[in-house]
Design an enzyme around this catalytic site. Sequence first.
Site, mmCIF file in Angstrom:
data_model
loop_
_atom_site.group_PDB
_atom_site.id
_atom_site.type_symbol
_atom_site.label_atom_id
_atom_site.label_comp_id
_atom_site.label_asym_id
_atom_site.label_seq_id
_atom_site.Cartn_x
_atom_site.Cartn_y
_atom_site.Cartn_z
ATOM 1 N N SER A 1 -7.261 -18.349 -13.062
ATOM 2 C CA SER A 1 -8.110 -17.158 -12.936
ATOM 3 C C SER A 1 -9.586 -17.519 -12.934
ATOM 4 O O SER A 1 -10.398 -16.864 -12.267
ATOM 5 C CB SER A 1 -7.863 -16.196 -14.101
ATOM 6 O OG SER A 1 -6.726 -15.413 -13.905
ATOM 7 N N ASP B 1 -10.271 -7.242 -9.927
ATOM 8 C CA ASP B 1 -9.741 -7.644 -11.224
ATOM 9 C C ASP B 1 -9.693 -6.440 -12.146
ATOM 10 O O ASP B 1 -9.545 -5.313 -11.693
ATOM 11 C CB ASP B 1 -10.622 -8.754 -11.818
ATOM 12 C CG ASP B 1 -9.835 -9.682 -12.718
ATOM 13 O OD1 ASP B 1 -9.774 -9.424 -13.927
ATOM 14 O OD2 ASP B 1 -9.258 -10.649 -12.204
ATOM 15 N N HIS C 1 -11.360 -9.599 -18.753
ATOM 16 C CA HIS C 1 -10.980 -10.621 -17.777
ATOM 17 C C HIS C 1 -11.907 -10.599 -16.562
ATOM 18 O O HIS C 1 -12.428 -11.636 -16.137
ATOM 19 C CB HIS C 1 -9.522 -10.382 -17.357
ATOM 20 C CG HIS C 1 -8.904 -11.479 -16.556
ATOM 21 N ND1 HIS C 1 -8.850 -11.442 -15.181
ATOM 22 C CD2 HIS C 1 -8.295 -12.622 -16.927
ATOM 23 C CE1 HIS C 1 -8.230 -12.528 -14.739
ATOM 24 N NE2 HIS C 1 -7.881 -13.258 -15.778
#
Length: 474
Positions: A410, A163, A200
């Site tokens: 996600s 990621d 994230h």
Amino acid sequence: MAPQRFHEQFAHIQHSMPGVALAMGPEEDAHFLYEKGVVLARDGEEARVVEDTVRAHFTATEGLVPDHVRRDGPETGRTGVTRIRTGAPDAGEDTVPHALRALREAEDRRGRRLVSRNHVVHIAVNACPGDEPVPVARTQPANPAAAEGRYDAGSAVGVLVIDTGLVHDHGSYPLLAHTTGDAQAAETDAGGVLGQYVGHGTFIAGVLAAVAPNTALTVRGTLNDAGAILESEFGARLFEAVDRGGWPDIISLSAGTPTEGGDGLLGLDAFMRELRGQRTLLVAAAGNNASDTPFWPAAYAALPEYADSVLSVGALRADGDGAACFSNHGPWVRVYAPGERLTSALTGFAAPVPYVYQHSTYDSCRYGSDYLCTCQFPRHTGVLSEGRESTGAKPDQVMFDGLAQWSGTSFATPVAAGLVAAHMTAHQERDPRAARTRLLAATTDTADVRGAHVPALRPPSWRPVPVVVPALPA
């Protein structure tokens, strides 16, 4: 899919990839991005066939320049693909559609696909955002909350998160005390404002550690550049990630892309074949286009040869009663997990950091759902929103000081990955694929997704968040 949001993100991704000319997929399926003027082919004889076929077609077609058709750099070795340029890098017209048409007959003769676009692989809230993060007070507990159990280095399940990297103050969050990996690149701009999608990977790691405390988490910043990467580079970067620490028990991947025609990613073929020969389980996000179009690599789960090595994950809405409005769906999505309004670590533990919203919320759900979803709430105005300047609306700014609420497949993905890891710990199971099979076999929970009852994984430490469903007219 909401074209407005997709178009808003296009410029952001293009800005993050200087020197690469990008294009959108056909208007009727504008869910993917790709590199203009470049196609991918398998190394060796097939690359030669592609190059010769396209050059011959361009020679016979007015307005197309055969001299532009050439291999763009050396063969890429381990990934097994070659970039073939079909037009000048600065050309206005995209030559890829012409090249693809030229090769259809050759593909029909050989009975296999010879070429593909060079897709942009992106984190599953980027070109198709579920929403943007919302600040949460530090006094509010994480959701999912930390499950019972403790970290033990000798028995911890190895999980690799591919990621964006870890924010600088992630260690201030207790659940991430044992997490290692790459640093998040460029957390803030020159004015100290948090960049889009920064945190994230940290948020995902926090969710995973909450569901499965006994995990050795490594976060690789493979997608640090605005969460986007070309398919031609992604396979090599995945190999680099596993080479650095060896093949883990589980890979959590919240990224992918649809493709034209629903085919897999040519640039990932070599990595996926090697994955199949390992014991690693790939847990991958289904994407946030509210579509049944396969999203790769999650959609490999529907191919028989990858059925036991890939788990595709869709998102449940905040109350867990059905799919989140944005979640992709279809028979290729194997399981659903909570993915709307989860709470985890973001950034700002050391000192609060400002964030300016990029997208505006909608007056109603952009996918047509009948509950108060993240399309509509909490209300904010974003920098990239169409028509903002004509109305004089100012973008909203918030401050993050540690925790955030965020939505998307996600984040459903690390929930599912964490539950597989927790099953391994609870049952002393060393085979992650066997743990996945037994976990799903023991799961009796289901959710209603567009009229179908599908398997649902709801962690014991997850708390449903009530959602508002508007009353029907009298």
